[in-house]
Each structure stands twice: as structure tokens, then as C-alpha cells.
Design a protein around this motif. Structure first.
Motif, PDB file in Angstrom:
ATOM      1  N   LEU A  49      -3.665  -7.544  -5.287  1.00 28.32           N
ATOM      2  CA  LEU A  49      -3.623  -7.405  -3.839  1.00 28.32           C
ATOM      3  C   LEU A  49      -2.200  -7.225  -3.347  1.00 28.32           C
ATOM      4  N   TRP A  50      -1.281  -8.015  -3.892  1.00 27.78           N
ATOM      5  CA  TRP A  50       0.131  -7.899  -3.557  1.00 27.78           C
ATOM      6  C   TRP A  50       0.953  -8.642  -4.598  1.00 27.78           C
ATOM      7  N   ARG A  51       2.240  -8.390  -4.531  1.00 26.94           N
ATOM      8  CA  ARG A  51       3.205  -9.036  -5.414  1.00 26.94           C
ATOM      9  C   ARG A  51       4.497  -9.221  -4.615  1.00 26.94           C
ATOM     10  N   THR A  52       5.061 -10.419  -4.673  1.00 27.06           N
ATOM     11  CA  THR A  52       6.337 -10.633  -3.995  1.00 27.06           C
ATOM     12  C   THR A  52       7.439  -9.944  -4.790  1.00 27.06           C
ATOM     13  N   GLY A  53       8.611  -9.926  -4.231  1.00 21.49           N
ATOM     14  CA  GLY A  53       9.766  -9.493  -4.999  1.00 21.49           C
ATOM     15  C   GLY A  53      10.080 -10.536  -6.059  1.00 21.49           C
ATOM     16  N   PRO A  54      11.068 -10.267  -6.892  1.00 19.71           N
ATOM     17  CA  PRO A  54      11.433 -11.216  -7.943  1.00 19.71           C
ATOM     18  C   PRO A  54      12.149 -12.453  -7.393  1.00 19.71           C
ATOM     19  N   LEU A  55      12.225 -13.473  -8.227  1.00 13.90           N
ATOM     20  CA  LEU A  55      12.975 -14.708  -7.966  1.00 13.90           C
ATOM     21  C   LEU A  55      12.432 -15.494  -6.772  1.00 13.90           C
ATOM     22  N   VAL A  56      11.102 -15.523  -6.638  1.00 12.85           N
ATOM     23  CA  VAL A  56      10.459 -16.255  -5.545  1.00 12.85           C
ATOM     24  C   VAL A  56       9.880 -17.589  -6.017  1.00 12.85           C
ATOM     25  N   SER A  57       9.237 -17.616  -7.190  1.00 13.65           N
ATOM     26  CA  SER A  57       8.593 -18.850  -7.653  1.00 13.65           C
ATOM     27  C   SER A  57       8.634 -18.933  -9.175  1.00 13.65           C
ATOM     28  N   ASN A  58       9.176 -20.033  -9.683  1.00 15.35           N
ATOM     29  CA  ASN A  58       9.127 -20.258 -11.127  1.00 15.35           C
ATOM     30  C   ASN A  58       8.815 -21.709 -11.465  1.00 15.35           C
ATOM     31  N   GLN A  59       8.482 -22.506 -10.490  1.00 16.22           N
ATOM     32  CA  GLN A  59       8.180 -23.911 -10.744  1.00 16.22           C
ATOM     33  C   GLN A  59       6.718 -24.218 -10.452  1.00 16.22           C
ATOM     34  N   MET A  60       6.348 -24.205  -9.193  1.00 15.91           N
ATOM     35  CA  MET A  60       4.978 -24.460  -8.799  1.00 15.91           C
ATOM     36  C   MET A  60       4.747 -23.888  -7.409  1.00 15.91           C
ATOM     37  N   MET A  61       3.454 -23.788  -7.077  1.00 21.13           N
ATOM     38  CA  MET A  61       3.078 -23.281  -5.765  1.00 21.13           C
ATOM     39  C   MET A  61       2.109 -24.268  -5.132  1.00 21.13           C
ATOM     40  N   LEU A  62       2.109 -24.303  -3.819  1.00 22.73           N
ATOM     41  CA  LEU A  62       1.158 -25.133  -3.099  1.00 22.73           C
ATOM     42  C   LEU A  62       0.627 -24.337  -1.911  1.00 22.73           C
ATOM     43  N   PRO A  63      -0.603 -23.819  -2.019  1.00 23.44           N
ATOM     44  CA  PRO A  63      -1.201 -23.155  -0.864  1.00 23.44           C
ATOM     45  C   PRO A  63      -1.518 -24.194   0.210  1.00 23.44           C
ATOM     46  N   VAL A  64      -1.043 -23.934   1.425  1.00 18.98           N
ATOM     47  CA  VAL A  64      -1.305 -24.807   2.567  1.00 18.98           C
ATOM     48  C   VAL A  64      -1.656 -23.898   3.738  1.00 18.98           C
ATOM     49  N   GLY A  65      -2.930 -23.850   4.100  1.00 15.85           N
ATOM     50  CA  GLY A  65      -3.361 -22.990   5.194  1.00 15.85           C
ATOM     51  C   GLY A  65      -3.062 -21.535   4.878  1.00 15.85           C
ATOM     52  N   PRO A  66      -2.465 -20.803   5.824  1.00 21.90           N
ATOM     53  CA  PRO A  66      -2.225 -19.375   5.627  1.00 21.90           C
ATOM     54  C   PRO A  66      -0.978 -19.054   4.799  1.00 21.90           C
ATOM     55  N   HIS A  67      -0.330 -20.079   4.239  1.00 20.80           N
ATOM     56  CA  HIS A  67       0.921 -19.873   3.519  1.00 20.80           C
ATOM     57  C   HIS A  67       0.901 -20.543   2.147  1.00 20.80           C
ATOM     58  N   ILE A  68       1.891 -20.203   1.341  1.00 21.12           N
ATOM     59  CA  ILE A  68       2.130 -20.844   0.055  1.00 21.12           C
ATOM     60  C   ILE A  68       3.553 -21.381   0.092  1.00 21.12           C
ATOM     61  N   VAL A  69       3.727 -22.639  -0.298  1.00 15.49           N
ATOM     62  CA  VAL A  69       5.066 -23.165  -0.524  1.00 15.49           C
ATOM     63  C   VAL A  69       5.336 -22.938  -2.006  1.00 15.49           C
ATOM     64  N   ALA A  70       6.415 -22.232  -2.308  1.00 14.79           N
ATOM     65  CA  ALA A  70       6.746 -21.884  -3.686  1.00 14.79           C
ATOM     66  C   ALA A  70       8.068 -22.524  -4.082  1.00 14.79           C
ATOM     67  N   GLY A  71       8.082 -23.160  -5.233  1.00 11.33           N
ATOM     68  CA  GLY A  71       9.302 -23.782  -5.738  1.00 11.33           C
ATOM     69  C   GLY A  71      10.023 -22.880  -6.712  1.00 11.33           C
ATOM     70  N   TYR A  72      11.349 -22.894  -6.628  1.00  9.36           N
ATOM     71  CA  TYR A  72      12.173 -22.105  -7.544  1.00  9.36           C
ATOM     72  C   TYR A  72      13.383 -22.934  -7.946  1.00  9.36           C
ATOM     73  N   GLY A  73      13.707 -22.890  -9.219  1.00  6.43           N
ATOM     74  CA  GLY A  73      14.895 -23.589  -9.683  1.00  6.43           C
ATOM     75  C   GLY A  73      15.097 -23.412 -11.170  1.00  6.43           C
ATOM     76  N   PHE A  74      16.336 -23.319 -11.564  1.00  7.01           N
ATOM     77  CA  PHE A  74      16.700 -23.192 -12.973  1.00  7.01           C
ATOM     78  C   PHE A  74      18.190 -23.481 -13.091  1.00  7.01           C
ATOM     79  N   ALA A  75      18.623 -23.881 -14.255  1.00  7.37           N
ATOM     80  CA  ALA A  75      20.047 -24.155 -14.469  1.00  7.37           C
ATOM     81  C   ALA A  75      20.874 -22.930 -14.079  1.00  7.37           C
ATOM     82  N   MET A  76      21.952 -23.160 -13.376  1.00 12.45           N
ATOM     83  CA  MET A  76      22.878 -22.107 -12.951  1.00 12.45           C
ATOM     84  C   MET A  76      22.273 -21.148 -11.919  1.00 12.45           C
ATOM     85  N   GLU A  77      21.163 -21.535 -11.290  1.00 15.22           N
ATOM     86  CA  GLU A  77      20.557 -20.741 -10.225  1.00 15.22           C
ATOM     87  C   GLU A  77      20.311 -21.661  -9.040  1.00 15.22           C
ATOM     88  N   ARG A  78      20.111 -21.094  -7.867  1.00 14.37           N
ATOM     89  CA  ARG A  78      19.841 -21.894  -6.673  1.00 14.37           C
ATOM     90  C   ARG A  78      18.447 -22.510  -6.761  1.00 14.37           C
TER      91      ARG A  78
END
Length: 141
Positions: A49-78
Motif C-alpha cells: 500500500l505504501w512505504r516510508t522513506g528510509p531510516l524511519v523505524s528499526n526498533q519497534m512500532m506502536l499503532p495508536v489510532g490513525p498513526h504509528i509511533v515508530a522507534g529508531y536508534g542505533f550506535a552512532m545514529e540519532r
């Protein structure tokens, strides 16, 4: 993402749509920054259906209502949280964190609880969640 460097850390099925993160086995640098997108699939049709750009989520996601909270983090990255609209994958906001998020939970009161890699918990009020400008506001100090 490259099939030989892809790792899925979270998969969610909500309202007939399958959401998954397309992470990297290593750092974003190792993949040329072309990983960690969220992908939405219609499993009945087998269609993306769709795909975000890169570097949006690499930890976990939590769908809440009409949105998703996406976690991102890795050593030497924000380390951060992003708000992604479930209808089209648009990234609507981001909140920086001192270290990577490892667990997300929401409450009925509209509070997002974020456990960080160092074991601390941060809380955020989910403001404007039903509108087009959702945001996360820190709760407390």
C-alpha cells in the motif's frame, strides 16, 4: 531494502493492514542508508500500500489510532520517535531521545510510555492525535 541485509524487528496487523519495519542487520552506514522503512501491505491482495522513506523505524512500532509511533536508534545514529500516518505513510513528526527506545506502550489517557535502552522511562502526552498535526509532548521534568 536489500534482501541480503534486511531484518524485521516488528510486525503489526491492524484493521486488515500488515505493517512491518524493514530494518538493517547492521548500521544504516553498512547499507548505504537504504533501510529501516515501514511498509504497509494488504495481505488479502498481496499488495504493497505504501512505504516510508528510509531510516524511519528499526526498533519497534506502536499503532495508536490513525498513526504509528515508530522507534529508531542505533550506535552512532540519532535515537528518536517518529509519528507516521497509517493511511499513507507520511512522517508527521519526530522527537529526539537520549538513547534508543526499546519498548513503547500507550495508555487510555493518551500517554505514551517509552522505555529507553538505559532502562529509564520517558512519558509523552499524545496531543492532536485525531487531527492532521499530532505531536508528542514530554510529561514531567
Amino acid at each position: 531494502s536489500s534482501p541480503d541485509n534486511s531484518l524485521n524487528r516488528d510486525v503489526r496487523y491492524v484493521d486488515g493492514v500488515l505493517y512491518f519495519d524493514e530494518g538493517c542487520e547492521g548500521s544504516a552506514v553498512d547499507s548505504g542508508g537504504d533501510c529501516s522503512a515501514i511498509v504497509a501491505l494488504d495481505p488479502e491482495r498481496g499488495a504493497e500500500l505504501w512505504r516510508t522513506g528510509p531510516l524511519v523505524s528499526n526498533q519497534m512500532m506502536l499503532p495508536v489510532g490513525p498513526h504509528i509511533v515508530a522507534g529508531y536508534g542505533f550506535a552512532m545514529e540519532r535515537d528518536l520517535l517518529r509519528i507516521v500516518r497509517r493511511s499513507d505513510g507520511a512522517v508527521l513528526g519526530e522527537t529526539f531521545l537520549p538513547t534508543a527506545p526499546v519498548h513503547l506502550a500507550s495508555s487510555d489517557t493518551g500517554t505514551l510510555h517509552v522505555t529507553l535502552r538505559d532502562g529509564t522511562v520517558r512519558e509523552f502526552a499524545m496531543r492532536g492525535w485525531d487531527g492532521s498535526r499530532p505531536r508528542l509532548e514530554p510529561v514531567g521534568g
